[in-house]
Enzyme design. Structure first.
Site, PDB file in Angstrom:
ATOM      1  N   LYS A   1      -6.383  -7.701  -1.089  1.00 43.92           N
ATOM      2  CA  LYS A   1      -5.849  -9.038  -0.754  1.00 43.92           C
ATOM      3  C   LYS A   1      -6.148  -9.387   0.697  1.00 43.92           C
ATOM      4  CE  LYS A   1      -1.573  -7.886  -1.630  1.00 43.92           C
ATOM      5  NZ  LYS A   1      -1.755  -6.489  -2.017  1.00 43.92           N
TER       6      LYS A   1
ATOM      7  N   ARG B   1       6.329 -12.107  -3.382  1.00 46.60           N
ATOM      8  CA  ARG B   1       6.237 -10.784  -3.979  1.00 46.60           C
ATOM      9  C   ARG B   1       7.256 -10.602  -5.087  1.00 46.60           C
ATOM     10  NH1 ARG B   1       3.703  -7.894   0.079  1.00 46.60           N
ATOM     11  NH2 ARG B   1       3.121  -5.824  -0.638  1.00 46.60           N
TER      12      ARG B   1
ATOM     13  N   ARG C   1      -8.224   3.816   3.934  1.00 41.66           N
ATOM     14  CA  ARG C   1      -8.081   2.580   4.709  1.00 41.66           C
ATOM     15  C   ARG C   1      -7.802   2.869   6.183  1.00 41.66           C
ATOM     16  NH1 ARG C   1      -4.183  -2.025   2.968  1.00 41.66           N
ATOM     17  NH2 ARG C   1      -2.709  -0.317   2.711  1.00 41.66           N
TER      18      ARG C   1
ATOM     19  N   ARG D   1      -2.310   3.318   8.254  1.00 46.11           N
ATOM     20  CA  ARG D   1      -0.952   2.818   8.049  1.00 46.11           C
ATOM     21  C   ARG D   1      -0.010   3.916   7.591  1.00 46.11           C
ATOM     22  NH1 ARG D   1      -1.281  -2.766   4.779  1.00 46.11           N
ATOM     23  NH2 ARG D   1       0.471  -1.795   3.691  1.00 46.11           N
TER      24      ARG D   1
ATOM     25  N   ARG E   1       4.984   2.220  -3.992  1.00 51.98           N
ATOM     26  CA  ARG E   1       4.575   0.816  -3.823  1.00 51.98           C
ATOM     27  C   ARG E   1       3.979   0.276  -5.119  1.00 51.98           C
ATOM     28  NH1 ARG E   1       0.846   1.432   1.152  1.00 51.98           N
ATOM     29  NH2 ARG E   1       0.268  -0.737   0.769  1.00 51.98           N
TER      30      ARG E   1
HETATM   31  P1  AP5 Z   1      -6.818  -4.257   1.732  1.00 47.80           P
HETATM   32  O1  AP5 Z   1      -7.602  -5.519   1.844  1.00 47.80           O
HETATM   33  O2  AP5 Z   1      -6.200  -3.706   2.946  1.00 47.80           O
HETATM   34  O3  AP5 Z   1      -5.763  -4.381   0.513  1.00 47.80           O
HETATM   35  P2  AP5 Z   1      -4.404  -5.162   0.377  1.00 47.80           P
HETATM   36  O4  AP5 Z   1      -4.379  -5.692  -1.015  1.00 47.80           O
HETATM   37  O5  AP5 Z   1      -4.215  -6.106   1.498  1.00 47.80           O
HETATM   38  O6  AP5 Z   1      -3.408  -3.923   0.446  1.00 47.80           O
HETATM   39  P3  AP5 Z   1      -2.025  -3.755   1.232  1.00 47.80           P
HETATM   40  O7  AP5 Z   1      -1.741  -2.281   1.230  1.00 47.80           O
HETATM   41  O8  AP5 Z   1      -2.066  -4.456   2.532  1.00 47.80           O
HETATM   42  O9  AP5 Z   1      -1.077  -4.448   0.238  1.00 47.80           O
HETATM   43  P4  AP5 Z   1       0.420  -4.329   0.184  1.00 47.80           P
HETATM   44  O10 AP5 Z   1       0.705  -5.482  -0.691  1.00 47.80           O
HETATM   45  O11 AP5 Z   1       0.920  -3.017  -0.285  1.00 47.80           O
HETATM   46  O12 AP5 Z   1       0.869  -4.352   1.727  1.00 47.80           O
HETATM   47  P5  AP5 Z   1       1.484  -5.480   2.658  1.00 47.80           P
HETATM   48  O13 AP5 Z   1       0.969  -5.278   4.024  1.00 47.80           O
HETATM   49  O14 AP5 Z   1       1.380  -6.800   2.030  1.00 47.80           O
HETATM   50  O15 AP5 Z   1      -7.771  -3.156   1.072  1.00 47.80           O
HETATM   51  C1  AP5 Z   1      -7.338  -1.820   0.857  1.00 47.80           C
HETATM   52  C2  AP5 Z   1      -8.468  -0.835   1.220  1.00 47.80           C
HETATM   53  O16 AP5 Z   1      -9.534  -0.985   0.308  1.00 47.80           O
HETATM   54  C3  AP5 Z   1      -9.060  -1.071   2.609  1.00 47.80           C
HETATM   55  O17 AP5 Z   1      -9.426   0.163   3.187  1.00 47.80           O
HETATM   56  C4  AP5 Z   1     -10.288  -1.929   2.336  1.00 47.80           C
HETATM   57  O18 AP5 Z   1     -11.272  -1.764   3.341  1.00 47.80           O
HETATM   58  C5  AP5 Z   1     -10.740  -1.406   0.984  1.00 47.80           C
HETATM   59  N1  AP5 Z   1     -11.351  -2.434   0.150  1.00 47.80           N
HETATM   60  C6  AP5 Z   1     -11.022  -3.754   0.089  1.00 47.80           C
HETATM   61  N2  AP5 Z   1     -11.808  -4.396  -0.802  1.00 47.80           N
HETATM   62  C7  AP5 Z   1     -12.635  -3.443  -1.330  1.00 47.80           C
HETATM   63  C8  AP5 Z   1     -13.663  -3.468  -2.334  1.00 47.80           C
HETATM   64  N3  AP5 Z   1     -13.997  -4.605  -2.975  1.00 47.80           N
HETATM   65  N4  AP5 Z   1     -14.283  -2.294  -2.627  1.00 47.80           N
HETATM   66  C9  AP5 Z   1     -13.950  -1.151  -1.993  1.00 47.80           C
HETATM   67  N5  AP5 Z   1     -12.988  -1.058  -1.030  1.00 47.80           N
HETATM   68  C10 AP5 Z   1     -12.347  -2.189  -0.724  1.00 47.80           C
HETATM   69  O19 AP5 Z   1       3.030  -5.038   2.630  1.00 47.80           O
HETATM   70  C11 AP5 Z   1       3.463  -3.802   3.195  1.00 47.80           C
HETATM   71  C12 AP5 Z   1       4.955  -3.667   3.005  1.00 47.80           C
HETATM   72  O20 AP5 Z   1       5.623  -4.745   3.692  1.00 47.80           O
HETATM   73  C13 AP5 Z   1       5.449  -3.769   1.562  1.00 47.80           C
HETATM   74  O21 AP5 Z   1       5.410  -2.528   0.908  1.00 47.80           O
HETATM   75  C14 AP5 Z   1       6.881  -4.278   1.787  1.00 47.80           C
HETATM   76  O22 AP5 Z   1       7.746  -3.222   2.161  1.00 47.80           O
HETATM   77  C15 AP5 Z   1       6.747  -5.213   2.979  1.00 47.80           C
HETATM   78  N6  AP5 Z   1       6.537  -6.622   2.579  1.00 47.80           N
HETATM   79  C16 AP5 Z   1       5.441  -7.397   2.867  1.00 47.80           C
HETATM   80  N7  AP5 Z   1       5.583  -8.620   2.356  1.00 47.80           N
HETATM   81  C17 AP5 Z   1       6.793  -8.655   1.729  1.00 47.80           C
HETATM   82  C18 AP5 Z   1       7.504  -9.645   0.984  1.00 47.80           C
HETATM   83  N8  AP5 Z   1       6.971 -10.865   0.774  1.00 47.80           N
HETATM   84  N9  AP5 Z   1       8.712  -9.324   0.493  1.00 47.80           N
HETATM   85  C19 AP5 Z   1       9.272  -8.101   0.671  1.00 47.80           C
HETATM   86  N10 AP5 Z   1       8.635  -7.111   1.355  1.00 47.80           N
HETATM   87  C20 AP5 Z   1       7.409  -7.377   1.883  1.00 47.80           C
HETATM   88 MG    MG Z   2      -2.860  -6.191   3.126  1.00 48.09          MG
END
Ligand code: AP5
Ligand code: MG
Length: 213
Positions: free
Chosen positions: A13, A88, A127, A160, A171
């Protein structure tokens, strides 16, 4: 254009949201990045959010929803934005729908980046991200030009804290229980588009551009 990115943790994402924002010139709003920057700066919000994030749980709505609504009300969001990590849960989606409706707006597209659970752990363990500009890399799939250094701003890349395998499993569980129902929510709203997130990053992006036009 108001775009919501959907998909499991590690689906890409953030990677795709960054590319969309660069092409269309709109801001990338990641609630995860906002929390991580608060943690880094030692704020009260960061301290509270960290306790949930480190366990792979969602941060409660009372710490999340208003923060997001304030952010999208800022001047730079006037021509649209990409939401990454929000909503979410169904209640979060409902708050967003209602808030947008008050301004005569709506989510234009919800892009679901579809990646099976089997691929996720490998992506998470490799990552690396930039603590300064938020760029995301993968040691194997999307390496930076110079190992451990951000291509965009030259900062040292970090791993991270919530990317440990045990936390990732939690997660994923939370994703399936609380976030996956949003796919149906946006399908019913007639704005859902799903892309195959297992393709390489540029091919996924090409598919998204076809959808966004
Ligand atoms: P990346 O692009 O980093 O993936 P992502 O989908 O952004 O993954 P996240 O881990 O950031 O998602 P998340 O939803 O768990 O975390 P968030 O920060 O939102 O890609 C992942 C890896 O794959 C990278 O190394 C990348 O280079 C690689 N990659 C990408 N595309 C690729 C491809 N096509 N092929 C191969 N490799 C590829 O949330 C973190 C925490 O914050 C949550 O757990 C929660 O506690 C809290 N939080 C955030 N938002 C909320 C909310 N709205 N409500 C409640 N809690 C929240
Ligand atoms: Mg992300």
């Amino acid at each position: 254009m108001i775009i919501v990115m959907l998909g499991a943790p590690g689906a890409g994402k953030g990677t795709q949201a960054g590319m969309i924002c660069e092409k269309y010139g709109i801001p990338h709003i990641s609630t995860g990045d906002i929390f991580r920057s608060n943690i880094k700066n030692g704020t009260e919000l960061g301290r509270k959010a960290k306790a949930f994030m480190d366990k792979g749980q969602l941060v409660p709505d009372e710490l999340t929803v208003q923060l997001l609504l304030d952010r999208v009300a800022a001047d730079d969001c006037a021509n649209g934005y990409v939401l990454d990590g929000f909503p979410r849960t169904i209640p979060q989606a409902q708050v967003l729908t209602d808030a947008l409706l008050k301004n005569g707006q709506k989510v234009d597209k919800a892009v679901n980046v579809d990646v099976p659970d089997e691929n996720i752990i490998r992506r998470m363990s490799g990552r690396r991200s930039c603590p300064k500009c938020g760029a995301s890399y993968h040691v194997e799939f999307i390496p930076p030009k110079q190992e451990g250094i951000c291509d965009h701003c030259g900062s040292a890349l970090v791993q991270r804290e919530d990317d440990k395998p045990e936390t990732v499993k939690n997660r994923l569980r939370v994703y399936h229980e609380q976030t996956q129902p949003l796919i149906e929510y946006y399908e019913k709203a007639g704005v859902l588009a799903t892309v195959d997130g297992t393709k390489n990053m540029n091919d996924v992006f090409a598919d998204i551009v076809k959808i966004l036009g």
